[in-house]
Design a protein around this motif. Structure first.
Motif, short mmCIF file in Angstrom:
data_model
loop_
_atom_site.label_atom_id
_atom_site.label_comp_id
_atom_site.label_asym_id
_atom_site.label_seq_id
_atom_site.Cartn_x
_atom_site.Cartn_y
_atom_site.Cartn_z
N SER A 35 0.83 -1.17 -0.04
CA SER A 35 -0.10 -0.12 0.03
C SER A 35 0.60 1.31 0.03
CB SER A 35 -1.01 -0.05 1.15
OG SER A 35 -0.08 -0.18 2.51
N ARG A 36 2.07 1.21 0.45
CA ARG A 36 2.95 2.34 0.47
C ARG A 36 3.85 2.52 -0.61
NH1 ARG A 36 3.62 6.64 3.06
NH2 ARG A 36 2.51 6.13 5.00
N GLU A 62 -0.82 5.09 -0.33
CA GLU A 62 -0.25 6.18 0.60
C GLU A 62 0.94 6.11 -0.23
OE1 GLU A 62 -1.89 8.02 2.42
OE2 GLU A 62 -3.53 6.59 3.07
N ASP A 64 4.86 8.15 -0.81
CA ASP A 64 5.70 9.03 -0.62
C ASP A 64 6.32 9.70 -1.67
OD1 ASP A 64 5.45 7.90 2.01
OD2 ASP A 64 7.70 6.64 1.64
N LYS A 73 4.38 12.74 2.45
CA LYS A 73 3.70 11.64 2.79
C LYS A 73 2.28 12.00 2.56
CE LYS A 73 7.21 9.55 5.54
NZ LYS A 73 7.48 8.29 4.71
N ASP A 75 -0.13 10.45 3.79
CA ASP A 75 -0.91 10.30 4.80
C ASP A 75 -0.57 10.99 6.13
OD1 ASP A 75 1.47 8.98 5.15
OD2 ASP A 75 0.86 7.26 6.11
#
Length: 175
Positions: A35-36, A62, A64, A73, A75
């Motif tokens: 998810s990141r 999410e 970066d 970020k 989030d």
């Protein structure tokens, strides 16, 4: 997809060469429980918008996002209310041909130029302008939240059939 001396690629090439691969990547990431996503490299505003659409939080991602000043970020949330005083927002009161144009400017306000080049009627443009740089992911998220509230209100009130988005600002914000 950053354009070249001949201009930007045709829409069909965008679909095949950028949008479809990004959607395929998003499916693969979801299937593999990732998810990141850390973005890297350089990209223009148009590509940034496509990146943000394909890998958006609503689909569980999410991001970066690299900037000169560090990583933003997605989030790292700030409320719309906390950044509102820094922004100048001009709400539209009419549509032009059932269409709403949205003009977002960070540092530079491109709305006057847009009104001239596109012959946009007075009062048919939603303008969001921040006269200073966005310095953090937190501030960017608050700005996005503020603009979403204003666009939602304009759409609910005016009921456009089509939206046009014009943005002058950092690519990281466009994501």
């Amino acid at each position: 997809f950053s354009g070249d001396p001949e201009g930007f690629p045709r829409p069909e090439l965008w679909q095949v060469g950028l949008v479809a691969p990004l959607r395929q990547t998003a499916r693969w990431l979801r299937q593999n429980g990732e998810s990141r996503v850390a973005l890297q490299g350089n990209y223009r505003l148009t590509s940034a918008i496509v990146l943000g659409q394909a890998l958006r939080a609503a689909h569980g991602f999410e991001l970066d996002i690299p900037t000169r000043d560090g990583v933003w970020k997605t989030d790292d949330h700030e409320s719309a209310h906390s950044v509102a005083e820094d922004w100048t927002i001009v709400m539209p009161h009419a549509l032009e041909s059932d269409e709403l144009s949205i003009c977002i400017g960070v540092i530079r306000d491109p709305s006057a130029t847009l009104k001239q080049t596109n012959e946009t009627a007075e009062g048919s443009l939603l303008v969001a302008h921040l006269p200073k740089a966005i310095t953090s992911g937190n501030e960017a998220q608050g700005a996005v939240a503020l603009i979403k509230v204003k666009v939602t209100a304009a759409v609910a009130s005016l009921k456009p059939k089509r939206l046009h988005l014009y943005i002058a600002g950092p690519a990281a914000f466009a994501v």
